[in-house]
Scaffold this motif. Structure first.
Motif, PDB file in Angstrom:
ATOM      1  N   TYR A  99      38.418  52.387  48.057  1.00 52.33           N
ATOM      2  CA  TYR A  99      39.660  52.916  47.501  1.00 52.33           C
ATOM      3  C   TYR A  99      39.352  53.900  46.376  1.00 52.33           C
ATOM      4  O   TYR A  99      38.318  53.808  45.713  1.00 52.33           O
ATOM      5  CB  TYR A  99      40.519  51.776  46.941  1.00 52.33           C
ATOM      6  N   ARG A 100      40.291  54.789  46.143  1.00 49.95           N
ATOM      7  CA  ARG A 100      40.127  55.758  45.056  1.00 49.95           C
ATOM      8  C   ARG A 100      40.261  55.067  43.700  1.00 49.95           C
ATOM      9  O   ARG A 100      41.114  54.206  43.509  1.00 49.95           O
ATOM     10  CB  ARG A 100      41.180  56.864  45.186  1.00 49.95           C
ATOM     11  N   GLY A 101      39.394  55.436  42.749  1.00 45.18           N
ATOM     12  CA  GLY A 101      39.456  54.876  41.402  1.00 45.18           C
ATOM     13  C   GLY A 101      39.177  53.381  41.399  1.00 45.18           C
ATOM     14  O   GLY A 101      38.322  52.891  42.135  1.00 45.18           O
ATOM     15  N   ASP A 102      39.926  52.647  40.589  1.00 49.33           N
ATOM     16  CA  ASP A 102      39.764  51.199  40.498  1.00 49.33           C
ATOM     17  C   ASP A 102      40.880  50.495  41.264  1.00 49.33           C
ATOM     18  O   ASP A 102      41.240  49.354  40.971  1.00 49.33           O
ATOM     19  CB  ASP A 102      39.778  50.765  39.022  1.00 49.33           C
ATOM     20  N   SER A 103      41.445  51.184  42.233  1.00 53.10           N
ATOM     21  CA  SER A 103      42.618  50.690  42.957  1.00 53.10           C
ATOM     22  C   SER A 103      42.249  49.726  44.072  1.00 53.10           C
ATOM     23  O   SER A 103      41.124  49.719  44.581  1.00 53.10           O
ATOM     24  CB  SER A 103      43.395  51.872  43.546  1.00 53.10           C
ATOM     25  N   LYS A 104      43.224  48.885  44.436  1.00 59.57           N
ATOM     26  CA  LYS A 104      43.138  48.067  45.641  1.00 59.57           C
ATOM     27  C   LYS A 104      44.396  48.280  46.488  1.00 59.57           C
ATOM     28  O   LYS A 104      44.660  47.509  47.407  1.00 59.57           O
ATOM     29  CB  LYS A 104      42.987  46.583  45.280  1.00 59.57           C
TER      30      LYS A 104
END
Length: 211
Positions: A99-104
């Motif tokens: 996922y992009r960044g620290d996203s879920k």
């Protein structure tokens, strides 16, 4: 060249332009990366990625959830999260989702990786962009031998976009480090390639599990 969920296309030269994470991680020339894996530690930050001059480009840290291999975060040199690598334990094939960044969040899913088959003597992984919901054919493939640190990453099944090989040194052996190099081809997203190498390591280190 790039959509919100990553893409690749063939430019005029015939070689694929790959922009999965971002175009700012691409160069018009080959990019040589050195990846150092500290083998004698379970602390966060057990991966470091430098350029050919030794400058830190990426770091990888783990999230201590159910197990040490549940989640990895790819950081830039300043410590900003670029990608979140999450292991999905459902189904017969163990799968990693990125996922992009620290996203879920599903809207930030960029791609996923799984073994091409359950039983393999050589490493073969299939990579699917988030937009490839049918998964009839993989968008990228990884083939080679993780034990020998000799692997090739392809766009589709045939066009080489990156290659990995081991780097031997006395200091690496003494310090308990596993050092290997990755050459990323021109116009290929090197943050994407680093994420694939991290997942490749995780899958092969987890061979004792039924995945």
């Amino acid at each position: 060249m790039m959509t919100g969920q990553g893409s690749y296309m063939a430019p005029a030269g015939g070689n694929p332009a790959v922009a999965v994470v971002g175009q700012h991680f691409m160069a018009p020339y080959p990019v040589d990366l050195n990846i150092v894996r500290k083998m004698l530690t379970i602390s966060e930050g057990n991966f470091g990625v430098t350029d050919a001059n030794g400058n830190i480009m990426f770091k990888v840290k783990g999230k201590l959830l159910i197990s040490l291999r549940d989640r990895r975060i790819l950081l830039d040199a300043a410590g900003n999260p670029i990608l979140s690598l999450q292991q999905k334990l459902m189904g017969v094939h163990r799968r990693w989702e990125v996922y992009r960044g620290d996203s879920k969040d599903l809207k930030d899913l960029l791609f996923s990786v799984k073994k091409s088959s359950l039983l393999q003597f050589k490493t073969q992984l299939d990579v699917f962009l988030a937009s490839n919901t049918s998964e009839h054919h993989c968008d990228f493939k990884i083939k080679g031998s993780w034990f020998e640190r000799s692997c090739t990453i392809y766009a589709g099944n045939s066009t080489v976009i990156a290659q990995m090989h081991r780097k031997h040194s006395v200091s690496s052996i003494v310090l308990g480090k596993d050092k290997f190099a990755v050459t990323v081809y021109p116009h290929v997203d090197y943050a994407f390639i680093v994420a694939l190498v991290v997942i490749l390591e995780e899958i092969n280190e987890d061979r004792s599990s039924e995945d």
